[in-house]
Scaffold this motif. Structure first.
Motif, short mmCIF file in Angstrom:
data_model
loop_
_atom_site.label_atom_id
_atom_site.label_comp_id
_atom_site.label_asym_id
_atom_site.label_seq_id
_atom_site.Cartn_x
_atom_site.Cartn_y
_atom_site.Cartn_z
N ALA B 207 17.77 -29.34 -0.59
CA ALA B 207 17.92 -28.41 -1.89
C ALA B 207 17.06 -27.40 -2.15
O ALA B 207 17.39 -26.35 -2.58
CB ALA B 207 17.88 -29.53 -3.12
N ILE B 208 15.91 -27.73 -1.68
CA ILE B 208 14.84 -26.44 -1.80
C ILE B 208 15.33 -25.39 -0.89
O ILE B 208 15.24 -24.04 -1.35
CB ILE B 208 13.35 -26.97 -1.68
N ASP B 209 15.67 -25.81 0.31
CA ASP B 209 16.14 -24.93 1.42
C ASP B 209 17.37 -23.95 0.71
O ASP B 209 17.24 -22.89 0.99
CB ASP B 209 16.50 -25.45 2.46
N GLN B 210 18.28 -24.78 0.20
CA GLN B 210 19.55 -23.98 -0.42
C GLN B 210 19.04 -23.15 -1.55
O GLN B 210 19.43 -21.85 -1.67
CB GLN B 210 20.25 -25.06 -0.68
N ALA B 211 18.18 -23.44 -2.23
CA ALA B 211 17.70 -22.83 -3.60
C ALA B 211 16.99 -21.74 -2.92
O ALA B 211 17.25 -20.28 -3.53
CB ALA B 211 16.71 -23.56 -4.33
N LEU B 212 16.11 -21.67 -1.93
CA LEU B 212 15.57 -20.48 -1.47
C LEU B 212 16.39 -19.62 -0.68
O LEU B 212 16.26 -18.22 -0.89
CB LEU B 212 14.42 -20.87 -0.57
N SER B 213 17.43 -20.01 -0.05
CA SER B 213 18.54 -19.43 0.51
C SER B 213 19.43 -18.42 -0.41
O SER B 213 19.58 -17.20 -0.55
CB SER B 213 19.58 -20.03 1.36
N ALA B 214 19.51 -19.20 -1.48
CA ALA B 214 20.30 -18.58 -2.65
C ALA B 214 19.57 -17.35 -3.46
O ALA B 214 19.82 -16.22 -3.66
CB ALA B 214 20.47 -19.59 -3.83
N LEU B 215 18.26 -17.78 -3.46
CA LEU B 215 17.39 -16.86 -3.99
C LEU B 215 17.27 -15.45 -3.25
O LEU B 215 17.23 -14.42 -3.59
CB LEU B 215 15.88 -17.24 -4.21
N GLY B 216 17.12 -15.75 -1.94
CA GLY B 216 17.01 -14.74 -0.73
C GLY B 216 18.55 -13.70 -0.96
O GLY B 216 18.35 -12.75 -0.75
N SER B 217 19.69 -14.56 -1.10
CA SER B 217 20.64 -13.70 -1.19
C SER B 217 21.21 -13.36 -2.67
O SER B 217 22.47 -12.54 -2.73
CB SER B 217 21.99 -14.61 -0.44
N GLY B 218 20.25 -13.39 -3.54
CA GLY B 218 20.57 -12.95 -4.88
C GLY B 218 21.53 -13.84 -5.66
O GLY B 218 21.94 -13.41 -6.42
N GLN B 219 21.93 -14.94 -5.15
CA GLN B 219 22.89 -15.73 -5.88
C GLN B 219 21.99 -16.65 -6.71
O GLN B 219 21.06 -16.90 -6.78
CB GLN B 219 23.61 -16.85 -4.84
N ALA B 220 22.89 -17.09 -7.69
CA ALA B 220 22.42 -18.15 -8.84
C ALA B 220 22.05 -19.53 -8.31
O ALA B 220 22.56 -19.73 -7.35
CB ALA B 220 23.80 -18.11 -10.02
N VAL B 221 20.91 -19.89 -8.49
CA VAL B 221 20.04 -21.20 -8.30
C VAL B 221 20.77 -22.41 -9.08
O VAL B 221 20.53 -22.26 -10.26
CB VAL B 221 18.51 -21.13 -8.22
N THR B 222 21.16 -23.29 -8.47
CA THR B 222 21.66 -24.47 -9.14
C THR B 222 20.36 -25.12 -9.57
O THR B 222 19.29 -25.35 -8.61
CB THR B 222 22.36 -25.36 -8.56
N PRO B 223 20.23 -25.74 -11.03
CA PRO B 223 18.84 -26.51 -11.21
C PRO B 223 18.81 -27.82 -10.46
O PRO B 223 19.76 -28.26 -10.01
CB PRO B 223 19.17 -26.74 -12.86
N PHE B 224 17.74 -27.95 -10.33
CA PHE B 224 17.39 -29.20 -9.31
C PHE B 224 17.39 -30.36 -10.41
O PHE B 224 16.94 -30.40 -11.46
CB PHE B 224 15.92 -29.22 -8.89
N ALA B 225 17.99 -31.49 -9.60
CA ALA B 225 17.68 -32.91 -10.28
C ALA B 225 16.32 -33.28 -10.04
O ALA B 225 15.70 -32.75 -9.14
CB ALA B 225 18.70 -33.82 -9.59
N PRO B 226 15.40 -33.94 -11.20
CA PRO B 226 14.20 -34.04 -10.90
C PRO B 226 13.92 -34.98 -9.80
O PRO B 226 14.27 -36.19 -9.67
CB PRO B 226 13.81 -34.85 -12.27
N ALA B 227 13.05 -34.61 -9.15
CA ALA B 227 12.76 -35.35 -7.61
C ALA B 227 11.61 -36.49 -8.07
O ALA B 227 11.10 -36.47 -9.00
CB ALA B 227 12.12 -34.55 -6.60
#
Lengths: 247, 447
Positions: B207-227
């Motif tokens: 999920a973190i990897d996806q979030a970082l990819s999304a950040l890199g491509s400028g997409q909106a980041v889905t909020p994390f479920a608490p780990a």
């Protein structure tokens, strides 16, 4: 510096020379009887042979030690082992309290009895008869204890001459030695009769004697006996020297 | 209820990954050690059994075999007593029989002792009394009994080890079942461990990897479920903060870009940005031999509006003109506030004729509009426009020619579109300042 180096070389050389000696198998001093067929005797080639001699070699082989056998009369065996002159005695010793107080015994390796060998009509304990026995043997001790007239000899091999020369009326000897004596041609004409004497002092378990200061050796010998009895060596030697199983 | 709430609390609680997995690993290690100990008990039993076999059963078996051999030897010596070639040989055989009959090893077994005694007595009697047929027959029976006894003793010897072997076999079977159970438990534990790692480490990391990819491509980041792992939560928090910072930076960048490229008053491109854009358009058109035109426009009598109604009204007029441009120009056209009340345009894919129609439409739109000022008055405006072809000359030259055409439009009375002739020399059309701008007609009627 060259001096130190040469000293180091000498040290290494000394170690190299001494290591093989130190690493070689230890030698055990073993006492055996010289004239007690079929258990222990000197064969035609002048070498020690017999059941006990071969068993001693088999035990040493299992224990990976070298054995140095020395032949001697039975009379000296217990004293010599007790004094530490020998590591063990490959001699069939009946397990008596007197011997047990002086030396260590291996576990019994067979059971023996004693045979009364005499002219016809000569009964054990009869008055006036001369009974021959090997000095230091349980048979000699028994005869002495019963007040018999004893002719002591150093070896079992002297019995035929005693009987044929009428220096003894009877002999008292162990089972295995009796087998050889019975086959002796010189006594066949005497018409000797044999009687097995079922006395606790004259029959029972037979052991090797071991240096009293060396209980570890006793344990090693006991294990080696187990081994040669398991792997068949003991029975092969038994078949080689005796017509039936000793144990 | 209390138990449930405890489990719920434990499952909601965040654990340090190292401690949590050390706890799980420790539990596994302890369980595994206990199971190993459980297996070791069986192993110990097997070892004990084999040692017992070696120390007791095997020697006892060998003793039985030796006794059987002596019984058989007794039979053989008995045969010699009957069939010995010489009296000495027969005596010798009888002697061995008597030795065997009194051998402690034979006497130790009651059956052997009894039969051996019987045999010795029979053979002694036969030796002294002579061998008759009846004695031979009796000896045959005794010999048969000796053989059977030897067989029995041998069989007993073999059977001595059977009980120990059965016991060891049962222990081995039990041990195998235990081993299978242990393997199953290990498999379950490893499976559970893998599940926990996947659930609490791998999936959050994905999920973190996806979030970082999304950040890199400028997409909106889905909020994390608490780990459930503290370390993962810390990374998720850091990603949240990073996302906010990046969003702020993006907003700032966009604001800066807008400030750098647009005119603050009209919202049109500023001159610098326009020149860069127009330069690119002209290069592209010239590379592919496509038509392109530039235009310059000037608000007629703007000075008069400023003077009459104030600079604020002048600004309003400029903003209104920018709105007219936005409404009238095509999406592919570029326009900017070139300076003061002057505007510039570039019309890609457009020849002079088409550009002229477009400029005429701009002029008409401007002339048709009345701009309401803050004081309630309305003001009419007109535009003068100059056009020039830019398909075969640099931007600077094209703009100069359009500017010269604009000058011509002014000279010719304003509120008109003038096209610079193709190939018109720059120096000849150098623009001269205007004088005597007549005021535009102003509708002063209140609205």
């Amino acid at each position: 510096m060259p001096g130190i180096r040469s000293q180091a070389c000498l040290l290494l050389l000394a170690l190299g020379l001494s290591l093989p000696v130190g690493a070689s198998e230890r030698t055990l001093r073993v006492a055996v009887l010289s004239k007690s067929p079929p258990m222990s005797f000197v064969d035609a080639a002048g070498k020690l042979a017999g059941f006990n001699v071969r068993v001693a070699h088999a035990l040493c082989d299992v224990m990976s030690v070298r054995c140095e056998l020395t032949a001697m009369p039975l009379e000296r065996v217990v004293d010599a082992v007790a004094a530490g002159e020998f590591d063990f005695a490959a001699v069939s010793l009946l397990d008596t309290a007197e011997r047990r107080s002086r030396i260590l015994f291996s576990k019994p390796y067979y059971r023996s009895s004693s045979i009364w060998f005499a002219r016809p009509g000569v009964e054990p304990g009869a008055a006036g008869i001369r009974v021959a026995a090997v000095t230091g043997s349980a048979q000699s001790r028994y005869a002495r204890a019963h007040g018999w007239n004893i002719v002591n000899v150093p070896h079992h091999a002297e019995f035929p001459a005693l009987l044929t020369e009428r220096k003894a009326d009877a002999v008292l000897l162990p089972m295995a030695s009796a087998l050889t004596l019975r086959q002796e041609p010189s006594i066949q004409s005497l018409g000797l009769v044999t009687t097995v004497i079922q006395r606790p002092e004259l029959s029972g378990e037979v052991c090797f004697g071991i240096d009293p200061q060396n209980p570890e050796l006793r344990d090693q010998i006991n294990k080696a006996f187990d081994r040669i009895k398991r792997d068949g060596r003991f029975d092969r030697l038994n078949s080689e020297y005796l017509p039936f199983r000793l144990q | 209820m209390q138990r449930q709430s405890l489990i719920a609390r434990l499952s909601r609680r965040a654990w340090p990954a190292g401690k949590a997995f050390a706890l799980v690993g420790g539990a596994f290690g302890c369980t595994f050690l206990a199971l190993l100990f459980w297996l070791a008990v069986d192993q110990h039993l097997v070892l004990d059994g084999s040692q017992r076999l070696l120390d007791h059963a095997v020697p006892a078996t060998l003793e039985r075999f030796r006794l059987a051999r002596n019984v058989e030897q007794l039979r053989l010596e008995g045969e010699h007593v009957f069939s010995g070639r010489t009296p000495v040989a027969r005596q010798q055989a009888l002697f061995i029989v008597s030795l065997l009959a009194s051998h402690p090893a034979v006497l130790a077994d009651a059956r052997a002792a009894g039969l051996a005694g019987e045999v010795e007595r029979f053979l002694s009697r036969s030796m002294h009394e002579g061998m008759s047929e009846a004695r031979h027959a009796e000896w045959a029976m005794l010999a048969s009994r000796l053989t059977l006894l030897a067989d029995d003793v041998s069989s007993e010897g073999v059977n001595l080890a059977t009980a120990d072997l059965h016991r060891m076999s049962a222990t081995m079977l039990q041990s195998r079942s235990k081993l299978l159970l242990v393997l199953a438990l290990v498999a379950v534990f490893v499976g559970g461990f893998v599940f926990l790692i996947r659930r609490h480490l791998i999936q959050p990391l994905q999920a973190i990897d996806q979030a970082l990819s999304a950040l890199g491509s400028g997409q909106a980041v889905t909020p994390f479920a608490p780990a459930s792992m503290l370390e993962i939560r810390a990374v998720e928090r850091a990603i949240g903060q990073l996302r906010e910072v990046m969003q702020e930076n993006e907003t700032t960048r966009e604001q800066l870009e807008r400030l750098a490229t647009t005119d603050g008053l009209t919202g049109m491109f500023n001159r610098r940005h326009f020149l860069a854009v127009a330069e690119e358009e002209i290069k592209r058109a010239q590379r592919y031999s496509r038509p392109i035109c530039v235009g310059m426009a000037d608000l007629d009598f703007f000075k008069h509006i400023n003077d009459s109604h104030g600079h604020a009204s002048g600004d309003l007029v400029l903003q209104s003109v920018a709105e007219i441009f936005a409404r009238t120009l095509r999406h592919s056209d570029w326009g900017c506030r070139f300076g003061g009340e002057e505007f510039a345009f570039v019309f890609p894919e457009t020849g002079l004729r088409e550009a002229h129609r477009l400029a005429e439409r701009l002029r008409q739109s401007a002339a048709a509009s009345q701009i309401a000022l803050a004081d309630g008055s309305r003001v009419d405006i007109t535009l003068s426009l100059g056009l020039a072809d830019a398909s075969s000359c640099p931007l600077e030259i094209a703009l100069q020619r359009a500017d010269a055409a604009l000058y011509d439009a002014k000279q010719q009375g304003r509120n008109r579109v003038v096209t610079a002739p193709v190939g018109h020399a720059t120096g000849e059309t150098a623009r001269q300042p205007f004088n005597g701008d007549a005021p535009p007609s102003v509708d002063t009627a209140s609205t």
